[in-house]
Each structure stands twice: as C-alpha cells, then as structure tokens.
Design an enzyme around this catalytic site. Structure first.
Site, short mmCIF file in Angstrom:
data_model
loop_
_atom_site.label_atom_id
_atom_site.label_comp_id
_atom_site.label_asym_id
_atom_site.label_seq_id
_atom_site.Cartn_x
_atom_site.Cartn_y
_atom_site.Cartn_z
N ASN A 1 71.23 59.23 56.65
CA ASN A 1 72.41 58.38 56.65
C ASN A 1 71.97 56.92 56.76
O ASN A 1 71.52 56.49 57.83
CB ASN A 1 73.32 58.78 57.82
CG ASN A 1 74.56 57.92 57.94
OD1 ASN A 1 74.70 56.91 57.25
ND2 ASN A 1 75.46 58.33 58.81
N HIS B 1 79.62 58.83 50.70
CA HIS B 1 78.72 58.41 51.77
C HIS B 1 77.86 59.61 52.17
O HIS B 1 78.35 60.72 52.33
CB HIS B 1 79.55 57.92 52.96
CG HIS B 1 78.73 57.63 54.18
ND1 HIS B 1 77.53 56.96 54.11
CD2 HIS B 1 78.94 57.92 55.48
CE1 HIS B 1 77.04 56.85 55.32
NE2 HIS B 1 77.87 57.43 56.18
N CYS C 1 79.89 52.56 57.98
CA CYS C 1 79.41 53.16 56.72
C CYS C 1 80.37 52.93 55.57
O CYS C 1 80.02 53.17 54.42
CB CYS C 1 79.17 54.65 56.92
SG CYS C 1 78.07 55.00 58.28
N1 ACO Z 1 68.15 69.65 66.99
C1 ACO Z 1 68.46 70.83 67.54
N2 ACO Z 1 69.64 71.07 68.16
C2 ACO Z 1 70.52 70.06 68.18
C3 ACO Z 1 70.25 68.80 67.63
C4 ACO Z 1 69.01 68.60 67.02
N3 ACO Z 1 68.66 67.44 66.45
N4 ACO Z 1 71.33 68.00 67.84
C5 ACO Z 1 72.24 68.75 68.49
N5 ACO Z 1 71.76 69.98 68.71
C6 ACO Z 1 72.41 71.09 69.37
C7 ACO Z 1 73.50 70.64 70.31
O1 ACO Z 1 72.95 70.30 71.56
C8 ACO Z 1 74.37 71.88 70.39
O2 ACO Z 1 73.79 72.80 71.27
P1 ACO Z 1 74.70 73.66 72.27
O3 ACO Z 1 75.59 74.47 71.36
O4 ACO Z 1 73.69 74.45 73.01
O5 ACO Z 1 75.45 72.67 73.08
C9 ACO Z 1 74.27 72.45 68.99
O6 ACO Z 1 73.10 71.87 68.38
C10 ACO Z 1 75.46 72.12 68.10
O7 ACO Z 1 75.78 70.75 68.23
P2 ACO Z 1 76.99 70.10 67.48
O8 ACO Z 1 77.07 68.64 67.83
O9 ACO Z 1 78.21 70.93 67.63
O10 ACO Z 1 76.48 70.24 65.97
P3 ACO Z 1 77.25 69.95 64.65
O11 ACO Z 1 77.27 71.14 63.80
O12 ACO Z 1 78.55 69.22 64.90
O13 ACO Z 1 76.27 68.91 63.92
C11 ACO Z 1 76.10 66.56 63.55
C12 ACO Z 1 75.96 67.67 64.57
C13 ACO Z 1 75.07 66.76 62.46
C14 ACO Z 1 75.86 65.23 64.25
C15 ACO Z 1 77.52 66.56 62.92
O14 ACO Z 1 78.47 66.66 63.94
C16 ACO Z 1 77.82 65.36 62.09
O15 ACO Z 1 77.23 65.15 61.04
N6 ACO Z 1 78.80 64.55 62.49
C17 ACO Z 1 79.20 63.38 61.76
C18 ACO Z 1 78.21 62.27 61.98
C19 ACO Z 1 78.50 61.10 61.11
O16 ACO Z 1 78.64 61.27 59.94
N7 ACO Z 1 78.64 59.89 61.68
C20 ACO Z 1 79.30 58.79 61.00
C21 ACO Z 1 78.52 57.81 60.34
S1 ACO Z 1 77.40 56.85 61.25
C22 ACO Z 1 77.91 55.21 61.20
O17 ACO Z 1 79.00 54.87 60.79
C23 ACO Z 1 77.02 54.18 61.76
#
Ligand code: ACO
Length: 334
Positions: free
Chosen positions: A284, A254, A114
C-alpha cells in the site's frame, strides 16, 4: 464550448530497495503465508534515510512531463496529495516546482490519505473545465515507511513508498476525466491516524515515548468501511458519468488489500482480467498507489482505446473517491 480535462502523460517512481515478506519475518512475528493470504502483498519498495518525498515526487513528475511532451514552462500549477510531506511546511509541491525549474507557479499540498490522488484529479478537472488553467501536474506520493511502527505487525507489513504523477491538459487526446464522486467521514477518523506532531499533540518527548508519530490503525474496522466506500465511489461516479457498469473495461483501485479490490470488482461485475493489480510488488503506497498503477497500465498497454476506466480509492479521513476516465479512440498511450 464545453471544456474537458485529459490525462496526456503519466509517470511514476519507486525506490530501488525491496523489502520482502521474508525480510519482515525477521523483524516481527509474521509469515509470508499470512501476509499473502490476508493482503496479497509479496514485497514493497522502501526509501533510504536520506530520501524524502520531494525526491521521488520530482522523478515521477519528470516522467509524466516527458510522456506528455511538456517543457517546464508548460506547467501552470502543481498539486500534490500526501500525508508524508518533506516538512509540515513549506509544501512539497513548492519544492518539486523549484527542483523541476517550473518557475513561480501556484503549488500546494493537500491531504486526503490514500484518496489523495483522485482528490487531486477532481481539483485539476475543476480548474481546467472552468477555464482558469490549461495544464496542471497532479502528484500522489507517500513514504509511509517513514511513519511506520516497525514493532507493530498489524501495520508494518502493509506499506511501501512511491510516487506517481499525471499531466492534465485542456487539450486531448488522452484519458478524459469524466464523472466522479468524493466524500469524507471524520467521525471515524481516529481508526486510522498518526496522532502526534499536529496541533492536538505537538511533538514532545512524551509523544515520541508513546509512539504517537507512527500510523495507528484498526484494520478490521477500516476494512468494513473501505469495502462500502469503494463500492459507493465507483457506482456514484458511474451514475454521474451516465455510464452503466456493463461498459466498464478496467478497474484501477487503490492497492491496499486484494480482498478489498476483489469486493469492489464484484460490485462492478468485472472479470479478473478487467482488474489491474500490482499490490504484490509495492504494497500500500497510499496516495501513490493509483497513479503508479495507472502509469503501469498505460505503459504496458493494458489500457486500450477506446476504454472506460474506473479509478477508486479510500483512505485516512476517512475519505473516499472515484472517477471515470475515457481513453478515446485514436489516442496514443503516453
Ligand atoms: N502476521 C501474522 N498475524 C497477524 C498479523 C501479521 N502481520 N497482523 C495481524 N495478525 C493477527 C492478528 O493479531 C489476529 O490474531 P488473533 O485472531 O489471534 O487476534 C489475526 O491475525 C487477524 O487479525 P485481523 O486484524 O482480524 O486481520 P484481517 O483479516 O482484518 O487483516 C488487515 C488485517 C490486512 C490489516 C486488514 O484488516 C486490512 O487490510 N484492513 C484495511 C487496511 C487499509 O486498507 N487501510 C487504509 C489505507 S492506509 C492509509 O490511508 C494511510
């Protein structure tokens, strides 16, 4: 005499088809409420099976050239940041150059996740300020929905497809490319990875069986790195530019997660109206997210003159990058 590099035209292209959070509720165990509160995303654009990266990149590049008033013979080089090229080779940049009739100019792809678009701006700045070239097209384009695991609710809700491009010239007026900061940390690279299809795990029946050709991400680990990397990218770019935080007019970050954007804005002590956000519409889009947002900010008149604009990104690698743009007085939004 000091040479500068200026953004003199911007353009983007996204596919027509929308995939809403309600659509995703039918595919995986998720809710609109979870996606909106955790990410800020409401819908994203998604390509059909026939469309490839070079198709949308060509449209974005054409729009940027039109905004700059460039003819095909004006472009001296085209570079494209992506993790989803048409093919491993030939490069998508070479295909776009051919499609747009740019002649036999240098054209290459590079990969910085990204952060790809800002990596591209820094390369173009180096080529132009060194006197090697005068006019360069930089594209950031990705189609992450082509490498998404649609059974994995932790990733499939996040991504969309799109392309953005800028025309960069040694002659202004435009958005002058100022101080920057870029970096990488491969020791944590496996937390955001497409493991199959390269020389480590060449494509085979097994790699397909194991889903190794799709995105695998440890979201919460990436989140923590992202917040720190984005803050450092902004602050170090400002330091190189010699510009205090108080002089920043607009942050175009981003668009990966609204909470990461908010944390970056807090580090720069910005007000909400100083932060450009379109994640709700596109999700994203990886290397495309900043050039799409930049083009919208230019065309909607969000960028005024004079304005100091900070661009910042992080992504697979892990990589990060920030750059300062100075949109100078008397210049027309293009
Ligand atoms: N719907 C419902 N529940 C979900 C979903 C979903 N789509 N996805 C995950 N959950 C659940 C998980 O299973 C977890 O449940 P649990 O507590 O029972 O285990 C709970 O939600 C919390 O999950 P987390 O992963 O801790 O959620 P978080 O608040 O961290 O959000 C997210 C997840 C949105 C992916 C976040 O971590 C994030 O944005 N990370 C950065 C991602 C990113 O920017 N990537 C880089 C760029 S991509 C590239 O370069 C190609």
């Amino acid at each position: 005499m000091n040479r500068n590099a200026y953004i003199v035209g911007t353009g983007h292209h996204v596919p027509e088809r929308k995939l809403t959070n309600a659509d995703l509720e039918k595919i995986v165990d998720t809710t609109d409420e979870w996606i909106v509160t955790r990410t800020g995303i409401r819908e994203r654009r998604i390509c059909d099976e026939q469309t490839a990266n070079s198709d949308i990149s060509s449209e974005a590049a054409r729009n940027a050239m039109k905004a700059a008033g460039w003819k095909p013979e004006d472009v001296q080089m085209i570079i494209l940041g992506t993790v989803t090229p048409d093919y491993t080779f030939p490069s998508t940049a070479a295909l776009v150059a051919d499609r747009l009739g740019l002649g036999h100019i240098p054209a290459y792809d590079f990969e910085a996740g990204c952060s790809g678009f800002i990596y591209g701006l820094i390369q173009a700045k180096a080529f132009i300020e060194s006197g090697l070239l005068d006019r360069v097209l930089v594209i950031g384009a990705d189609m992450l929905t082509k490498i998404t695991n649609w059974d994995d609710r932790t990733t499939c809700v996040l991504f969309g497809d799109g392309a953005g491009a800028v025309a960069i010239s040694s002659e202004g007026p435009g958005g002058r490319l100022g101080g920057f900061h870029w970096g990488s940390n491969g020791s944590v690279g496996e937390h955001l990875i497409q493991p199959g299809g390269g020389s480590r795990n060449p494509a085979s029946a097994e790699t397909i069986e194991q889903n190794l050709h799709t995105i695998q991400m440890d979201g919460s680990r990436i989140f923590k790195h992202a917040v720190r990397a984005m803050r450092d990218a902004c602050l170090k770019a400002l330091e190189m530019d010699g510009t205090p935080k108080s002089e920043v007019d607009l942050l175009i970050s981003h668009q990966a997660n609204l909470r990461i954007i908010d944390a970056t804005a807090r580090a720069l002590e910005l007000q909400p109206e100083q932060v450009f956000i379109n994640i709700q519409k596109y999700g994203n889009t990886s290397a495309a997210s900043i050039p799409i947002a930049l083009d919208e900010a230019v065309r909607e008149g969000t960028i005024q003159k004079p304005n100091t604009v900070v661009l910042a990104a992080f992504g697979a690698g892990l990589t990060w990058a920030g750059i300062i743009l100075h949109w100078e007085e008397g210049t027309e939004g293009k």
